[in-house]
Design a protein around this motif. Structure first.
Motif, PDB file in Angstrom:
ATOM      1  N   PHE A   1      73.596  67.345  22.437  1.00 22.05           N
ATOM      2  CA  PHE A   1      73.236  68.725  23.037  1.00 22.05           C
ATOM      3  C   PHE A   1      72.032  68.782  23.402  1.00 22.05           C
ATOM      4  CE2 PHE A   1      76.055  68.736  19.372  1.00 22.05           C
ATOM      5  CZ  PHE A   1      77.359  69.645  19.997  1.00 22.05           C
ATOM      6  N   THR A   2      71.855  69.831  24.423  1.00 23.83           N
ATOM      7  CA  THR A   2      70.215  70.124  24.968  1.00 23.83           C
ATOM      8  C   THR A   2      69.540  70.709  23.719  1.00 23.83           C
ATOM      9  OG1 THR A   2      71.027  72.319  25.726  1.00 23.83           O
ATOM     10  CG2 THR A   2      71.472  70.561  27.306  1.00 23.83           C
TER      11      THR A   2
ATOM     12  N   ILE B   1      67.717  73.385  24.261  1.00 22.34           N
ATOM     13  CA  ILE B   1      68.166  74.998  24.243  1.00 22.34           C
ATOM     14  C   ILE B   1      69.579  75.172  23.315  1.00 22.34           C
ATOM     15  CG2 ILE B   1      69.033  76.947  25.729  1.00 22.34           C
ATOM     16  CD1 ILE B   1      66.016  76.233  26.109  1.00 22.34           C
ATOM     17  N   GLU B   2      70.373  74.325  23.632  1.00 21.27           N
ATOM     18  CA  GLU B   2      71.814  74.815  22.636  1.00 21.27           C
ATOM     19  C   GLU B   2      71.330  74.714  20.981  1.00 21.27           C
ATOM     20  OE1 GLU B   2      75.148  73.160  25.750  1.00 21.27           O
ATOM     21  OE2 GLU B   2      73.895  71.552  24.509  1.00 21.27           O
ATOM     22  N   LEU B   3      70.585  73.645  20.828  1.00 20.08           N
ATOM     23  CA  LEU B   3      69.999  73.469  19.532  1.00 20.08           C
ATOM     24  C   LEU B   3      69.274  74.494  18.755  1.00 20.08           C
ATOM     25  CD1 LEU B   3      69.648  69.645  19.395  1.00 20.08           C
ATOM     26  CD2 LEU B   3      71.495  70.750  18.267  1.00 20.08           C
TER      27      LEU B   3
ATOM     28  N   GLN C   1      77.369  63.882  30.042  1.00 20.39           N
ATOM     29  CA  GLN C   1      76.398  64.358  29.097  1.00 20.39           C
ATOM     30  C   GLN C   1      76.941  63.965  27.713  1.00 20.39           C
ATOM     31  OE1 GLN C   1      76.720  68.777  28.861  1.00 20.39           O
ATOM     32  NE2 GLN C   1      74.978  68.844  27.588  1.00 20.39           N
TER      33      GLN C   1
ATOM     34  N   ILE D   1      69.343  77.668  20.178  1.00 19.34           N
ATOM     35  CA  ILE D   1      70.244  78.518  19.868  1.00 19.34           C
ATOM     36  C   ILE D   1      70.929  78.779  18.644  1.00 19.34           C
ATOM     37  CG2 ILE D   1      72.172  79.928  20.667  1.00 19.34           C
ATOM     38  CD1 ILE D   1      71.162  79.239  23.694  1.00 19.34           C
ATOM     39  N   VAL D   2      71.672  77.465  18.159  1.00 21.49           N
ATOM     40  CA  VAL D   2      72.314  77.359  16.984  1.00 21.49           C
ATOM     41  C   VAL D   2      71.176  77.790  15.744  1.00 21.49           C
ATOM     42  CG1 VAL D   2      73.424  75.542  15.430  1.00 21.49           C
ATOM     43  CG2 VAL D   2      73.872  75.840  17.842  1.00 21.49           C
TER      44      VAL D   2
END
Length: 139
Positions: free
Chosen positions: A9-10, A12-14, A6, A16-17
């Motif tokens: 970042f995906t 979704i992760e971005l 990997q 969320i941040v």
């Protein structure tokens, strides 16, 4: 078989941040605005405090409250404070905040210190200012 490594970042992760930062900003900005308004009001409190001792000394020496002009050179305005006045008959020091270049929460608002000649004490009051912007000593 090659394993995929990997990288980055995906989405979704971005997201969320970004959501967490948005929530923190929604809490921090109003708190900062209140802090700024209280800091600006503290200038008025400091200017009024500078008049307390001369007024009390005048009263104890002469038995009457002085006119502001009788106290000599006094600071009656500041960066955030439009004017400081003293009403001889009532013993009230009244501060009026500026109407520009200050927090919108305190623009043009007033606060006061009242001298009690019988108790020899000063009482702080919000006037037209919301009580949440008064310093702790006045609450």
């Amino acid at each position: 078989l090659m394993k995929m490594i990997q990288q980055g970042f995906t989405l979704i992760e971005l997201m969320i941040v970004v959501a967490i930062i948005g929530i923190l900003a929604a809490i921090a900005i109003p708190a900062y605005n209140d802090y700024t308004a209280r800091a600006q009001v503290s200038e008025a409190i400091s200017l009024m405090a500078g008049l307390k001792t001369p007024i009390a000394e005048w009263y104890h020496d002469k038995g009457a409250l002085p006119a502001l002009a009788s106290l000599g050179t006094v600071v009656t305005s500041g960066k955030y404070t439009a004017s400081i006045g003293f009403t001889t008959g009532t013993g009230v020091i009244l501060a009026t905040m500026r109407s520009t270049a200050v927090s919108s929460s305190v623009q043009g608002k007033t606060l006061s210190l009242t001298f009690s000649t019988t108790a020899n004490t000063w009482t702080c009051a919000a006037g037209t200012l919301a009580a949440q912007y008064l310093p702790g000593a006045c609450k």
